[in-house]
Design an enzyme around this catalytic site. Structure first.
Site, PDB file in Angstrom:
ATOM      1  N   TYR A 137       0.828  -1.207   0.000  1.00 15.49           N
ATOM      2  CA  TYR A 137       0.000   0.000   0.000  1.00 15.49           C
ATOM      3  C   TYR A 137       0.868   1.265   0.000  1.00 15.49           C
ATOM      4  CZ  TYR A 137      -4.072  -2.846   1.521  1.00 15.49           C
ATOM      5  OH  TYR A 137      -5.083  -3.769   1.631  1.00 15.49           O
ATOM      6  N   LYS A 187       5.790 -13.948   1.404  1.00  9.55           N
ATOM      7  CA  LYS A 187       5.738 -14.810   0.213  1.00  9.55           C
ATOM      8  C   LYS A 187       7.121 -14.699  -0.400  1.00  9.55           C
ATOM      9  CE  LYS A 187       3.652 -17.450  -2.795  1.00  9.55           C
ATOM     10  NZ  LYS A 187       3.191 -18.815  -2.482  1.00  9.55           N
ATOM     11  N   ASP A 220       0.080 -18.282   1.624  1.00  8.73           N
ATOM     12  CA  ASP A 220      -0.915 -19.276   1.202  1.00  8.73           C
ATOM     13  C   ASP A 220      -1.019 -20.407   2.221  1.00  8.73           C
ATOM     14  OD1 ASP A 220       1.708 -19.664   0.421  1.00  8.73           O
ATOM     15  OD2 ASP A 220       1.233 -20.691  -1.444  1.00  8.73           O
ATOM     16  N   ASP A 244      -4.133  -7.698   5.828  1.00 13.30           N
ATOM     17  CA  ASP A 244      -5.491  -7.204   5.562  1.00 13.30           C
ATOM     18  C   ASP A 244      -6.370  -8.365   5.091  1.00 13.30           C
ATOM     19  OD1 ASP A 244      -7.553  -5.380   5.310  1.00 13.30           O
ATOM     20  OD2 ASP A 244      -6.974  -4.724   3.312  1.00 13.30           O
ATOM     21  N   ASP A 248      -9.575 -10.571   7.252  1.00  7.48           N
ATOM     22  CA  ASP A 248     -10.948 -10.826   6.786  1.00  7.48           C
ATOM     23  C   ASP A 248     -11.269 -12.312   6.945  1.00  7.48           C
ATOM     24  OD1 ASP A 248     -11.387  -8.169   6.070  1.00  7.48           O
ATOM     25  OD2 ASP A 248     -12.457  -8.731   4.236  1.00  7.48           O
TER      26      ASP A 248
HETATM   27  N1  GGG Z   1     -13.255   0.358   8.837  1.00  8.69           N
HETATM   28  C1  GGG Z   1     -12.624   1.093   7.842  1.00  8.69           C
HETATM   29  C2  GGG Z   1     -12.913   0.570   6.469  1.00  8.69           C
HETATM   30  O1  GGG Z   1     -13.715   1.102   5.767  1.00  8.69           O
HETATM   31  N2  GGG Z   1     -12.243  -0.522   6.118  1.00  8.69           N
HETATM   32  C3  GGG Z   1     -12.434  -1.132   4.848  1.00  8.69           C
HETATM   33  C4  GGG Z   1     -11.193  -1.188   4.034  1.00  8.69           C
HETATM   34  O2  GGG Z   1     -11.226  -1.586   2.893  1.00  8.69           O
HETATM   35  N3  GGG Z   1     -10.068  -0.821   4.594  1.00  8.69           N
HETATM   36  C5  GGG Z   1      -8.843  -0.911   3.944  1.00  8.69           C
HETATM   37  C6  GGG Z   1      -7.729  -1.096   4.890  1.00  8.69           C
HETATM   38  O3  GGG Z   1      -7.950  -1.357   6.062  1.00  8.69           O
HETATM   39  O4  GGG Z   1      -6.590  -0.987   4.474  1.00  8.69           O
END
Ligand code: GGG
Length: 353
Positions: A137, A187, A220, A244, A248
């Site tokens: 990022y 990785k 992975d 990130d 999830d």
């Molecule tokens: N809670 C903040 C939000 O909207 N997160 C969604 C998202 O895509 N965040 C990207 C990240 O955390 O880098």
């Protein structure tokens, strides 16, 4: 009485629903102990439509004055491209305020049936330390020959020794306070520059923590192991993108992406740290009052902890655990039929009780 100034950015979609619910819980938790003075900033996608920017040009200067930032969600697809919203609000805050570490606990709360048949709260209890200001990022790249068949886009990941060192060290320190096991995720078989540097730094820093055992996994393999044997994880350190994605997956293991919180922490107190639920703006359920506020409430508890309000933070966490254990007042993502506000009110009752 202690006083704290909190910048509130509900942002987009369900952020506008879960953040006010979280504020009410935090108010109740600190009553008689501290005063939280909130200033709400209407920044986000509506602001973008009105002004052409997600926040004003001096937005970061305004935020800098606060003790902490409490943020909901960013994103309004398909109306505004996601890279415009994210790079217009959340990422500039993380980068400009040097919020180099993003702490994301992944824990199955009592009473919740996660998707893993044989795994309970004792098996799913880990904390991700996500590198938060560079990596994939970093924002380095560009496009040339735009709109032609020869178009090329470059997106360059950046890993600095300085930043990897401090993120990894943070993770080792945290591991010391827990089960003393650190998993580092890269990785580095395929990505042979930045991620090899990452692995080297982990090995170097590990010498200062002989009491912490270290495992290095490819991303992975880590994803598969999180599902097959989540109990193998304690503290996990990973790059901006990998952590990130895996958090999830962690939210799914917890039973809902509405549950995990996150703390974006500054290296020192020169800048405010930022606290947010992991989830995004969820346009599919926004405006219906059924979003799960637990991620926001938990993020708020992390904010209180960060501000030194330890007993209020602990009371909120106990109340959240009681809430999920009793299983009566839950939003639809957890199989219930309660509203966002009903969940918040029940949490307040439990923490007062
Ligand atoms: N809670 C903040 C939000 O909207 N997160 C969604 C998202 O895509 N965040 C990207 C990240 O955390 O880098």
């Amino acid at each position: 009485m202690q006083q704290f100034r909190i910048a509130v950015i509900p942002g987009d979609g369900i952020g506008k629903e879960v953040i006010p619910a979280g504020q009410r819980v935090l108010e109740a938790a600190v009553a008689g102990q501290a005063v939280l003075t909130w200033q709400v900033f209407p920044w986000g996608s509506d602001y973008y439509r009105a002004t052409g920017a997600m926040m004003p040009p001096d937005g970061l200067d305004q935020l800098r004055q606060f003790d902490a930032i409490y943020l909901g969600a960013v994103g309004d697809p398909p109306r505004i491209p996601d890279h415009v919203t994210l790079w217009g609000l959340l990422l500039p805050i993380r980068k400009r305020f040097d919020l180099f570490v993003n702490v994301r606990p992944i824990r199955l709360l009592p009473g919740i049936r996660g998707p893993l048949r044989d795994k309970g709260p004792q098996d799913i209890d880990m904390v991700f330390i996500r590198e938060n200001t560079e990596g994939e990022y970093a924002g380095v790249g560009g496009r040339v020959h735009e709109g032609t068949p020869h178009e090329v886009a470059l997106e360059t990941a950046v890993f600095s020794r300085f930043n990897v060192q401090r993120v990894v060290r943070y993770a080792f320190e945290l591991a010391r306070t827990r089960r003393k096991h650190l998993t580092s995720i890269t990785k580095s078989n395929a990505q042979r520059f930045g991620m090899v540097l990452w692995d080297e730094v982990v090995r170097e820093v590990a010498r200062d923590y002989p009491d912490v055992t270290v495992t290095s996994l490819l991303v992975d393999a880590a994803a598969a192991l999180m599902v097959r044997a989540p109990e193998r994880f304690d503290v996990i350190v990973g790059s901006n993108l990998f952590a990130d994605i895996l958090t999830d997956l962690g939210g799914a293991l917890m039973g809902s992406l509405g549950l995990p919180p996150s703390a974006n922490l500054a290296f020192d107190r020169r800048y405010p740290s930022l606290f947010e639920p992991v989830h995004g703006s969820a346009p599919d359920i926004a405006g219906r009052g059924i979003a799960n506020p637990i991620g926001s409430i938990w993020a708020g508890a992390m904010m209180l902890e960060h501000l030194g309000l330890h007993s209020a933070a602990a009371r909120i966490m106990r109340a959240l655990e009681q809430l999920t254990q009793e299983g009566k007042v839950l939003t639809p993502d957890l199989g219930g039929n309660a509203t966002t506000d009903e969940v918040a009110e029940r949490v307040i009752e439990l923490l007062m009780g």
